[in-house]
Design a protein around this motif. Structure first.
Motif, PDB file in Angstrom:
ATOM      1  N   THR A 120       7.534  -9.576  -2.048  1.00  0.00           N
ATOM      2  CA  THR A 120       7.006  -9.682  -0.692  1.00  0.00           C
ATOM      3  C   THR A 120       7.931  -8.986   0.303  1.00  0.00           C
ATOM      4  OG1 THR A 120       5.876 -11.744  -1.236  1.00  0.00           O
ATOM      5  CG2 THR A 120       6.263 -11.306   1.102  1.00  0.00           C
ATOM      6  N   ARG A 123       7.643  -5.238  -0.292  1.00  0.00           N
ATOM      7  CA  ARG A 123       6.383  -4.701   0.244  1.00  0.00           C
ATOM      8  C   ARG A 123       6.441  -4.553   1.760  1.00  0.00           C
ATOM      9  NH1 ARG A 123       0.560  -5.809  -1.743  1.00  0.00           N
ATOM     10  NH2 ARG A 123      -0.625  -4.945  -0.024  1.00  0.00           N
ATOM     11  N   ASP A 127       6.272  -1.071   4.064  1.00  0.00           N
ATOM     12  CA  ASP A 127       5.374  -0.908   5.208  1.00  0.00           C
ATOM     13  C   ASP A 127       6.150  -0.511   6.464  1.00  0.00           C
ATOM     14  OD1 ASP A 127       3.276  -1.594   3.547  1.00  0.00           O
ATOM     15  OD2 ASP A 127       3.138  -3.655   4.275  1.00  0.00           O
TER      16      ASP A 127
END
Length: 148
Positions: A120, A123, A127
């Motif tokens: 998480t 990720r 981004d």
């Protein structure tokens, strides 16, 4: 060794491999983000920048710094966990054998939660890196175009 034991051992190895994979990806991305930050700083010092370029570039740099923070958080050791080596460090040699035999499924669950948390963070960092990079490209275009 029963089929269930083999399945649990395979699942345990898979989760540990995913954690190692995440840590490798994180290290590469952290090096990339650091290089982009250093390169941007070096170039920006020598180029006359317009206000829009400064705004876009500053936002891009801020997002890259935030991405670096998430990456560092992802690789920060969790020594307070109740699975894996943090647990084993609190046990005697005899207790470790019994705990591993008894609690392999719990260890898999705990390590899986750790892997999901790492993925998480990774990720989100990707981004932020993509968005920050896009803003830096925008800043470079604004600086090259001379938009005021």
């Amino acid at each position: 060794m029963s089929t269930t034991d083999r399945d649990l051992t395979a699942a345990h190895a898979e989760v540990k491999a995913e954690i190692a994979r995440t840590d490798s990806k994180t290290a590469l991305l952290l090096a990339f983000v650091g290089a982009v930050l250093a390169g941007t700083w070096t170039v920006a010092r020598d180029v006359p920048l317009t206000v829009p370029a400064i705004v876009a570039g500053s936002l891009g740099l801020a997002l890259l710094v935030a991405a670096a923070g998430l990456l560092l958080r992802s690789v920060r050791p969790n020594l307070g966990g109740r699975h894996g080596f943090p647990l084993w460090a609190t046990l005697t040699a005899d207790e470790i054998g019994a705990a591993v035999a008894r609690d392999l499924a719990a260890d898999i669950a705990g390590l899986s939660r750790l892997a999901v948390a790492k993925f998480t963070c990774l990720r989100r960092a990707v981004d932020l890196t993509l968005t920050g990079g896009a803003l830096l490209i925008l800043a470079a275009l604004l600086a090259a175009g001379g938009v005021r």
